[in-house]
Design a protein around this motif. Sequence first.
Motif, PDB file in Angstrom:
ATOM      1  N   PHE A   1      38.975  49.122  30.016  1.00  0.00           N
ATOM      2  CA  PHE A   1      37.662  48.912  30.590  1.00  0.00           C
ATOM      3  C   PHE A   1      37.821  48.169  31.909  1.00  0.00           C
ATOM      4  CE2 PHE A   1      36.801  48.950  25.970  1.00  0.00           C
ATOM      5  CZ  PHE A   1      36.021  50.087  25.934  1.00  0.00           C
ATOM      6  N   THR A   2      37.586  48.852  32.983  1.00  0.00           N
ATOM      7  CA  THR A   2      37.701  48.230  34.296  1.00  0.00           C
ATOM      8  C   THR A   2      36.465  47.385  34.579  1.00  0.00           C
ATOM      9  OG1 THR A   2      37.941  48.627  36.646  1.00  0.00           O
ATOM     10  CG2 THR A   2      36.788  50.300  35.413  1.00  0.00           C
ATOM     11  N   TYR A   3      36.635  46.355  35.363  1.00  0.00           N
ATOM     12  CA  TYR A   3      35.505  45.520  35.747  1.00  0.00           C
ATOM     13  C   TYR A   3      34.893  45.984  37.067  1.00  0.00           C
ATOM     14  CZ  TYR A   3      38.330  43.340  39.346  1.00  0.00           C
ATOM     15  OH  TYR A   3      39.090  43.129  40.462  1.00  0.00           O
ATOM     16  N   TYR A   4      35.418  47.034  37.654  1.00  0.00           N
ATOM     17  CA  TYR A   4      34.954  47.488  38.971  1.00  0.00           C
ATOM     18  C   TYR A   4      33.472  47.841  38.895  1.00  0.00           C
ATOM     19  CZ  TYR A   4      39.978  48.145  39.927  1.00  0.00           C
ATOM     20  OH  TYR A   4      41.319  47.974  40.089  1.00  0.00           O
ATOM     21  N   PHE A   5      32.664  47.065  39.540  1.00  0.00           N
ATOM     22  CA  PHE A   5      31.220  47.270  39.498  1.00  0.00           C
ATOM     23  C   PHE A   5      30.675  47.854  40.800  1.00  0.00           C
ATOM     24  CE2 PHE A   5      32.249  42.859  40.510  1.00  0.00           C
ATOM     25  CZ  PHE A   5      31.660  42.711  41.750  1.00  0.00           C
TER      26      PHE A   5
ATOM     27  N   PRO B   1      36.344  38.958  36.737  1.00  0.00           N
ATOM     28  CA  PRO B   1      35.634  38.904  35.456  1.00  0.00           C
ATOM     29  C   PRO B   1      36.345  39.717  34.377  1.00  0.00           C
ATOM     30  CG  PRO B   1      34.566  40.447  36.916  1.00  0.00           C
ATOM     31  CD  PRO B   1      35.703  39.847  37.689  1.00  0.00           C
ATOM     32  N   GLY B   2      37.574  39.374  34.081  1.00  0.00           N
ATOM     33  CA  GLY B   2      38.320  40.085  33.050  1.00  0.00           C
ATOM     34  C   GLY B   2      39.742  40.352  33.479  1.00  0.00           C
ATOM     35  N   TYR B   3      40.487  40.934  32.577  1.00  0.00           N
ATOM     36  CA  TYR B   3      41.890  41.262  32.824  1.00  0.00           C
ATOM     37  C   TYR B   3      41.980  42.464  33.755  1.00  0.00           C
ATOM     38  CZ  TYR B   3      46.568  43.036  31.811  1.00  0.00           C
ATOM     39  OH  TYR B   3      47.845  43.507  31.917  1.00  0.00           O
ATOM     40  N   ASP B   4      42.867  42.394  34.732  1.00  0.00           N
ATOM     41  CA  ASP B   4      43.016  43.486  35.695  1.00  0.00           C
ATOM     42  C   ASP B   4      44.465  43.952  35.726  1.00  0.00           C
ATOM     43  OD1 ASP B   4      42.835  45.310  37.721  1.00  0.00           O
ATOM     44  OD2 ASP B   4      42.317  43.866  39.282  1.00  0.00           O
ATOM     45  N   PRO B   5      44.824  44.980  34.951  1.00  0.00           N
ATOM     46  CA  PRO B   5      46.206  45.450  34.937  1.00  0.00           C
ATOM     47  C   PRO B   5      46.654  46.077  36.252  1.00  0.00           C
ATOM     48  CG  PRO B   5      44.827  46.914  33.646  1.00  0.00           C
ATOM     49  CD  PRO B   5      43.970  45.743  34.037  1.00  0.00           C
ATOM     50  N   VAL B   6      45.728  46.405  37.125  1.00  0.00           N
ATOM     51  CA  VAL B   6      46.097  46.967  38.420  1.00  0.00           C
ATOM     52  C   VAL B   6      46.831  45.911  39.258  1.00  0.00           C
ATOM     53  CG1 VAL B   6      45.235  48.145  40.495  1.00  0.00           C
ATOM     54  CG2 VAL B   6      44.167  48.568  38.309  1.00  0.00           C
ATOM     55  N   GLU B   7      46.672  44.628  38.910  1.00  0.00           N
ATOM     56  CA  GLU B   7      47.373  43.552  39.613  1.00  0.00           C
ATOM     57  C   GLU B   7      48.893  43.710  39.540  1.00  0.00           C
ATOM     58  OE1 GLU B   7      46.204  39.769  38.124  1.00  0.00           O
ATOM     59  OE2 GLU B   7      44.304  39.780  39.197  1.00  0.00           O
ATOM     60  N   MET B   8      49.378  44.438  38.567  1.00  0.00           N
ATOM     61  CA  MET B   8      50.821  44.620  38.407  1.00  0.00           C
ATOM     62  C   MET B   8      51.368  45.697  39.332  1.00  0.00           C
ATOM     63  SD  MET B   8      51.178  44.408  34.275  1.00  0.00           S
ATOM     64  CE  MET B   8      50.134  45.812  33.960  1.00  0.00           C
TER      65      MET B   8
ATOM     66  N   ASP C   1      42.678  51.502  42.491  1.00  0.00           N
ATOM     67  CA  ASP C   1      42.724  52.794  41.809  1.00  0.00           C
ATOM     68  C   ASP C   1      43.018  52.563  40.327  1.00  0.00           C
ATOM     69  OD1 ASP C   1      43.025  55.377  40.945  1.00  0.00           O
ATOM     70  OD2 ASP C   1      44.723  55.847  42.248  1.00  0.00           O
ATOM     71  N   ALA C   2      41.979  52.526  39.513  1.00  0.00           N
ATOM     72  CA  ALA C   2      42.130  52.254  38.084  1.00  0.00           C
ATOM     73  C   ALA C   2      42.930  53.334  37.367  1.00  0.00           C
ATOM     74  CB  ALA C   2      40.757  52.099  37.438  1.00  0.00           C
ATOM     75  N   THR C   3      43.048  54.518  37.953  1.00  0.00           N
ATOM     76  CA  THR C   3      43.782  55.604  37.296  1.00  0.00           C
ATOM     77  C   THR C   3      45.292  55.379  37.333  1.00  0.00           C
ATOM     78  OG1 THR C   3      43.882  56.961  39.303  1.00  0.00           O
ATOM     79  CG2 THR C   3      41.982  57.287  37.835  1.00  0.00           C
ATOM     80  N   LEU C   4      45.757  54.421  38.127  1.00  0.00           N
ATOM     81  CA  LEU C   4      47.191  54.109  38.160  1.00  0.00           C
ATOM     82  C   LEU C   4      47.661  53.454  36.857  1.00  0.00           C
ATOM     83  CD1 LEU C   4      47.472  52.656  41.773  1.00  0.00           C
ATOM     84  CD2 LEU C   4      48.320  54.869  40.963  1.00  0.00           C
ATOM     85  N   VAL C   5      46.744  52.827  36.147  1.00  0.00           N
ATOM     86  CA  VAL C   5      47.080  52.141  34.897  1.00  0.00           C
ATOM     87  C   VAL C   5      47.171  53.156  33.770  1.00  0.00           C
ATOM     88  CG1 VAL C   5      46.329  50.407  33.237  1.00  0.00           C
ATOM     89  CG2 VAL C   5      45.937  50.045  35.677  1.00  0.00           C
ATOM     90  N   LYS C   6      48.245  53.097  33.045  1.00  0.00           N
ATOM     91  CA  LYS C   6      48.447  53.993  31.898  1.00  0.00           C
ATOM     92  C   LYS C   6      48.470  53.130  30.635  1.00  0.00           C
ATOM     93  CE  LYS C   6      49.100  57.283  34.849  1.00  0.00           C
ATOM     94  NZ  LYS C   6      47.907  57.589  35.539  1.00  0.00           N
TER      95      LYS C   6
END
Length: 144
Positions: free
Chosen positions: A28-32, A52-59, A93-98
């Motif tokens: 669940f992305t926080y991108y609003f 506002p939440g965990y962001d795996p794209v940071e990696m 780009d939230a689609t980068l996260v698998k």
Amino acid sequence: MGEELEKAKLNHERSGDLVVVADADSWFTYYFWLDDAKAPDYARMVDIHKKPGYDPVEMLTNPKDKLVMAKVVAMLLKKKMGFRTVMNIIPLDATLVKGSHGRIPEDKADFPILITDQINSVFNDDIKATDVYSILKKHVTEEE
């Protein structure tokens, strides 16, 4: 879904009335925002206190940016020289996260494992996540 929640034992004083679990290959992305040009400054940075939440794209870094490593080196050099700089290299780009984060795996083969070199350590097949600390503490204090 109700059976899955019962297994997870989410009946806790701090849990809400609504619990949402992502699919195995989702998060669940926080991108609003709808336009990346209007994204908040913290979205492109590693900034866990403002998001506002965990962001795996940071990696990740932007795979389309061929100069991203040069930018990182330049920013680190600026910091080393005493300049203030912002590491704003995180893509939007939230689609980068698998995969997902914090979800109980569907297959036990994907569960975390505990490996030790202590022959006398005996564990059950299933260890509660809340028991890991005491197991590790006992493990470390026995070696001393």
